[in-house]
Design a protein around this motif. Structure first.
Motif, PDB file in Angstrom:
ATOM      1  N   ARG A 181       0.824  -1.214   0.000  1.00 33.46           N
ATOM      2  CA  ARG A 181       0.000   0.000   0.000  1.00 33.46           C
ATOM      3  C   ARG A 181       0.858   1.265   0.000  1.00 33.46           C
ATOM      4  NH1 ARG A 181      -4.330  -1.554   4.825  1.00 33.46           N
ATOM      5  NH2 ARG A 181      -5.217  -3.430   3.825  1.00 33.46           N
ATOM      6  N   GLN A 182       2.062   1.135   0.533  1.00 40.69           N
ATOM      7  CA  GLN A 182       2.888   2.341   0.723  1.00 40.69           C
ATOM      8  C   GLN A 182       4.247   2.264   0.035  1.00 40.69           C
ATOM      9  OE1 GLN A 182       2.582   3.837   4.720  1.00 40.69           O
ATOM     10  NE2 GLN A 182       4.667   4.637   4.709  1.00 40.69           N
ATOM     11  N   PHE A 183       4.727   1.043  -0.254  1.00 39.02           N
ATOM     12  CA  PHE A 183       6.086   0.876  -0.775  1.00 39.02           C
ATOM     13  C   PHE A 183       6.093  -0.025  -2.000  1.00 39.02           C
ATOM     14  CE2 PHE A 183       6.263   1.157   3.897  1.00 39.02           C
ATOM     15  CZ  PHE A 183       7.039   2.300   4.057  1.00 39.02           C
ATOM     16  N   SER A 184       7.185   0.064  -2.773  1.00 39.93           N
ATOM     17  CA  SER A 184       7.479  -0.950  -3.781  1.00 39.93           C
ATOM     18  C   SER A 184       8.200  -2.083  -3.072  1.00 39.93           C
ATOM     19  CB  SER A 184       8.364  -0.376  -4.885  1.00 39.93           C
ATOM     20  OG  SER A 184       7.661   0.564  -5.660  1.00 39.93           O
ATOM     21  N   THR A 185       7.707  -3.308  -3.198  1.00 34.98           N
ATOM     22  CA  THR A 185       8.333  -4.466  -2.565  1.00 34.98           C
ATOM     23  C   THR A 185       9.028  -5.295  -3.638  1.00 34.98           C
ATOM     24  OG1 THR A 185       6.288  -5.748  -2.746  1.00 34.98           O
ATOM     25  CG2 THR A 185       6.657  -4.525  -0.688  1.00 34.98           C
ATOM     26  N   VAL A 186      10.264  -5.673  -3.361  1.00 32.48           N
ATOM     27  CA  VAL A 186      11.117  -6.300  -4.383  1.00 32.48           C
ATOM     28  C   VAL A 186      11.936  -7.419  -3.762  1.00 32.48           C
ATOM     29  CG1 VAL A 186      12.780  -5.849  -6.234  1.00 32.48           C
ATOM     30  CG2 VAL A 186      11.395  -3.956  -5.334  1.00 32.48           C
ATOM     31  N   THR A 187      11.965  -8.592  -4.383  1.00 30.95           N
ATOM     32  CA  THR A 187      12.870  -9.637  -3.916  1.00 30.95           C
ATOM     33  C   THR A 187      14.307  -9.243  -4.236  1.00 30.95           C
ATOM     34  OG1 THR A 187      12.986 -10.941  -5.964  1.00 30.95           O
ATOM     35  CG2 THR A 187      11.139 -11.390  -4.483  1.00 30.95           C
ATOM     36  N   LEU A 188      15.240  -9.676  -3.401  1.00 26.73           N
ATOM     37  CA  LEU A 188      16.663  -9.492  -3.692  1.00 26.73           C
ATOM     38  C   LEU A 188      17.390 -10.686  -3.084  1.00 26.73           C
ATOM     39  CD1 LEU A 188      18.554  -7.574  -5.160  1.00 26.73           C
ATOM     40  CD2 LEU A 188      19.034  -6.456  -2.977  1.00 26.73           C
ATOM     41  N   LYS A 219      18.346   0.160 -10.496  1.00 25.78           N
ATOM     42  CA  LYS A 219      17.336  -0.416 -11.399  1.00 25.78           C
ATOM     43  C   LYS A 219      15.927   0.043 -11.011  1.00 25.78           C
ATOM     44  CE  LYS A 219      16.092  -4.842 -13.557  1.00 25.78           C
ATOM     45  NZ  LYS A 219      16.376  -4.376 -14.919  1.00 25.78           N
ATOM     46  N   MET A 220      15.710   0.282  -9.725  1.00 19.24           N
ATOM     47  CA  MET A 220      14.413   0.774  -9.260  1.00 19.24           C
ATOM     48  C   MET A 220      14.301   2.293  -9.390  1.00 19.24           C
ATOM     49  SD  MET A 220      12.187  -1.521  -8.440  1.00 19.24           S
ATOM     50  CE  MET A 220      11.038  -0.477  -7.538  1.00 19.24           C
ATOM     51  N   GLY A 221      15.398   2.950  -9.758  1.00 21.73           N
ATOM     52  CA  GLY A 221      15.369   4.387  -9.949  1.00 21.73           C
ATOM     53  C   GLY A 221      15.301   5.188  -8.669  1.00 21.73           C
ATOM     54  N   VAL A 222      15.914   4.645  -7.604  1.00 22.70           N
ATOM     55  CA  VAL A 222      15.897   5.337  -6.315  1.00 22.70           C
ATOM     56  C   VAL A 222      17.311   5.418  -5.748  1.00 22.70           C
ATOM     57  CG1 VAL A 222      13.528   4.691  -5.735  1.00 22.70           C
ATOM     58  CG2 VAL A 222      15.398   3.151  -5.117  1.00 22.70           C
ATOM     59  N   LYS A 223      17.485   6.283  -4.767  1.00 21.86           N
ATOM     60  CA  LYS A 223      18.761   6.408  -4.078  1.00 21.86           C
ATOM     61  C   LYS A 223      18.850   5.330  -2.993  1.00 21.86           C
ATOM     62  CE  LYS A 223      18.685  11.442  -4.672  1.00 21.86           C
ATOM     63  NZ  LYS A 223      18.603  12.748  -3.967  1.00 21.86           N
ATOM     64  N   PRO A 224      20.075   4.915  -2.644  1.00 24.04           N
ATOM     65  CA  PRO A 224      20.212   3.897  -1.586  1.00 24.04           C
ATOM     66  C   PRO A 224      19.515   4.280  -0.285  1.00 24.04           C
ATOM     67  CG  PRO A 224      22.292   4.170  -2.729  1.00 24.04           C
ATOM     68  CD  PRO A 224      21.376   5.239  -3.255  1.00 24.04           C
ATOM     69  N   GLU A 225      19.561   5.583   0.075  1.00 22.41           N
ATOM     70  CA  GLU A 225      18.932   6.003   1.335  1.00 22.41           C
ATOM     71  C   GLU A 225      17.405   5.952   1.274  1.00 22.41           C
ATOM     72  OE1 GLU A 225      20.424   9.835  -0.768  1.00 22.41           O
ATOM     73  OE2 GLU A 225      21.097   7.753  -0.477  1.00 22.41           O
ATOM     74  N   GLU A 226      16.848   5.696   0.094  1.00 22.63           N
ATOM     75  CA  GLU A 226      15.400   5.529  -0.036  1.00 22.63           C
ATOM     76  C   GLU A 226      14.998   4.056  -0.008  1.00 22.63           C
ATOM     77  OE1 GLU A 226      13.892   9.193  -2.773  1.00 22.63           O
ATOM     78  OE2 GLU A 226      15.283   7.793  -3.773  1.00 22.63           O
ATOM     79  N   CYS A 227      15.984   3.202   0.270  1.00 19.43           N
ATOM     80  CA  CYS A 227      15.770   1.747   0.242  1.00 19.43           C
ATOM     81  C   CYS A 227      15.954   1.134   1.619  1.00 19.43           C
ATOM     82  CB  CYS A 227      16.762   1.082  -0.705  1.00 19.43           C
ATOM     83  SG  CYS A 227      16.702   1.657  -2.405  1.00 19.43           S
TER      84      CYS A 227
END
Length: 280
Positions: A158-165, A209-217
């Motif tokens: 609902r609030q975040f992009s969730t991604v397997t890694l 690849k997600m188009g975000v900065k590390p501090e946003e992850c």
């Protein structure tokens, strides 16, 4: 613990963190052994039958742990020798390790001509034939999610992009996620970045690849070594404890997590609530 940044993407380790390993593997081995011993069509020899009948559930549980540990050693050796890991080769080795460990227990009888073929073969009288062994060897492709995984991810979505890694290859991860209907928005694996965690190339490559900065992850993991690698790259480190999953308990002394969900809390559901999402 540091103030939580404005997160946009939450990456997840998968094996052990999102899906259970130890108990499902033991359950499948125990069930398959029971079926083989009770089958009217089985050709299990009396010697193998006696050994299999004496195997308790607890022993199968320990066998599953040894199986996983054997594969971990193979991965570590590959990293040390080649500074790379072929995850498809790891998947193939997992089957070879099962064959080897069962033979050591006298539960399967290898063919003497194994050295002359790339196929691992067993003699009649073994607890399982080649087809059944191949099916057992694929247990890691169909591990079930923890009880909180799917609901927790639905909330987090609902609030975040969730991604397997995960340290594996794309086809396996897509199959596992689809098989268990785990609602990730994206499926990434370390193989996409020609590396393996905790190499920074994986974390930083995934963020890019997600188009975000590390501090946003953030990285969610049940393994402190993984979180340590992610945190060194600027990720927010979220430790979700899972039973018997921490392989480096000595790292607890380093205070790595920025957030911690304890084993007796409700996993990803508790995480969603901690991140300010209204829990249904």
């Amino acid at each position: 613990m540091k103030t939580r940044p404005q997160l946009r993407v939450i990456f997840f380790d998968v094996f052990g963190t999102c899906v259970a390993q130890r108990t499902p593997v033991a359950d499948e081995l125990w069930k398959a052994a029971k079926e083989a011993l009770e089958s009217d069509l089985s050709s299990v020899s009396s010697e193998v039958r006696t050994k299999a009948m004496n195997m308790s559930y607890e022993q199968w549980f320990e066998f599953g742990g040894e199986w996983n540990k054997d594969v971990d050693i193979f991965v570590s050796d590959s990293k040390a020798k080649y500074n790379s890991v072929d995850w498809r080769a790891v998947d193939k080795y997992r089957f070879e390790a099962l064959h080897k460990l069962l033979a050591q227990l006298g539960l399967i009888i290898p063919r003497e001509d194994d050295a002359s073929t790339s196929e691992l073969r067993v003699k009649e009288g073994s607890l399982w034939d080649e087809s059944q062994l191949r099916q057992l060897g694929l247990v890691w492709h169909r591990l079930p999610p923890w009880p909180d995984t799917c609901h927790g991810l639905e909330l987090l979505n609902r609030q975040f992009s969730t991604v397997t890694l995960s340290n594996t290859y794309d086809d396996l991860m897509k199959y596992l996620v689809a098989h268990s209907s785990i609602p990730f928005k994206h499926v990434y694996t370390s193989d996409m970045f020609q590396s393996f965690k905790p190499n920074p190339k994986v974390y930083l490559g995934a963020a890019e690849k997600m188009g975000v900065k590390p501090e946003e992850c953030a990285l969610v993991a049940a393994h402190l070594s993984d979180l340590k690698g992610a945190k060194a790259c600027g990720f927010y480190a979220i430790y979700v404890e899972r039973p018997l999953e921490e392989k480096n308990p000595e790292l607890r002394e380093e205070n790595i997590p920025d957030m911690q969900i304890k084993e007796d809390e409700d996993g990803f559901v508790a995480l969603a609530e901690r991140l300010g999402i209204q829990v249904d």
